[in-house]
Enzyme design. Structure first.
Site, PDB file in Angstrom:
ATOM      1  CD  GLU A  36     -28.579  12.654   9.008  1.00 10.67           C
ATOM      2  OE1 GLU A  36     -27.694  13.204   9.676  1.00 10.67           O
ATOM      3  OE2 GLU A  36     -29.559  12.060   9.538  1.00 10.67           O
ATOM      4  CD  GLU A  61     -24.030  12.227  12.396  1.00  6.85           C
ATOM      5  OE1 GLU A  61     -24.037  11.084  11.902  1.00  6.85           O
ATOM      6  OE2 GLU A  61     -23.857  13.268  11.714  1.00  6.85           O
TER       7      GLU A  61
END
Length: 269
Positions: free
Chosen positions: A143, A123
């Site tokens: 995740e 990210e």
């Protein structure tokens, strides 16, 4: 080890990152190799401080982020902190805030990805304008396997960068892809050997540093804001931006230098 960097009049002390100026390039390195450069909250704070100082240094034309060593750019957020994260903390900007700041920074930002680039580390890279990788780079948004979802912007930025289908593939499946695949789907634009990574960043920085300062900052604004609206509004934004740039002294210098077969001397005016 506490590292102290003298950076344009400021003493900056860091424990989790390193900052090095190479000509017009500010190279910011996540320096937690023993943790595969996992991004703790303290690391994130230092990254934002270094980004702010680099953005405000007139001698810096390009900013780059990388990871210490050959094993990882950043393996993700520090799970020892995520384990105890509550709703209130999860709603804070955290990595989203850093990536937003990267996009709004007028200077070009390059992610020099070496090794593992996953979760929060990916990210951070998605917030950069350009992404290049080493041949051993590995990318993933894992995740979902931990019972959570990405919270640093991947669900928004990844589909916009690589398309909805591949974005959904990476987000839902959580599987790793290699550098060759990342290049194919447009997640990165260049793949180089480990020893060529920083030299390639320096070479890119030299090219970008030759442009008039208004050029990269305007292109960043047009692309980032233009993609959020309609095609018609993006094209109109482009026209007004072009209209502003044709009135600058740098535009006159650029054209005159080309016609006179010399290198331009841009002043940001």
């Amino acid at each position: 080890i506490l590292k102290v960097i003298y950076f344009r009049g400021f003493f900056m002390s860091f424990e989790n990152i390193k900052v090095k100026k190479i000509e017009n390039l500010s190279l910011i390195t996540i320096n937690r190799p023993q943790k595969y450069n996992a991004i703790s909250l303290a690391t994130l704070s230092e990254l934002e401080r270094a980004l702010d100082k680099s953005a405000n240094d007139n001698d810096v034309k390009v900013i780059a982020f990388t990871g210490e060593g050959e094993k990882a750019f950043a393996s993700g957020s520090d799970l020892s902190e995520v384990k105890d994260r509550n709703l209130k903390k999860a709603l804070e900007p955290i990595i989203q805030g850093l990536a937003d700041k990267m996009e709004k920074t007028p200077k070009p930002i390059i992610a020099a990805i070496n090794g593992v680039c996953m979760g929060g580390g990916l990210e951070v890279a998605l917030g950069c304008d350009l992404r290049i990788a080493t041949e051993n780079a590995v990318f993933a948004t894992p995740e979902g396997k931990l019972g959570i979802i990405p919270g640093g912007g991947a669900t928004a930025r990844l589909p916009r960068i690589i398309g909805r289908s591949w974005g959904m593939e990476m987000l839902l499946m959580g599987e790793s892809i290699n550098a060759e695949k990342a290049l194919k789907i447009g997640l990165v634009t260049r793949v180089v050997s480990q020893e060529d990574l920083i030299p390639e960043v320096i070479n890119m920085s030299k090219i970008l540093s030759k442009f008039a300062p208004f050029v990269p900052r305007t292109i960043k604004a047009i692309v980032n804001f233009g993609m959020e609206g309609s095609l018609a509004s993006a094209l109109m934004f482009e026209k007004y931006a072009q209209g502003a740039l044709v009135q600058t002294e740098d535009k006159e210098e650029g054209i005159n230098a080309f016609l006179e077969k010399r290198q331009p001397e841009f002043k940001g005016k």
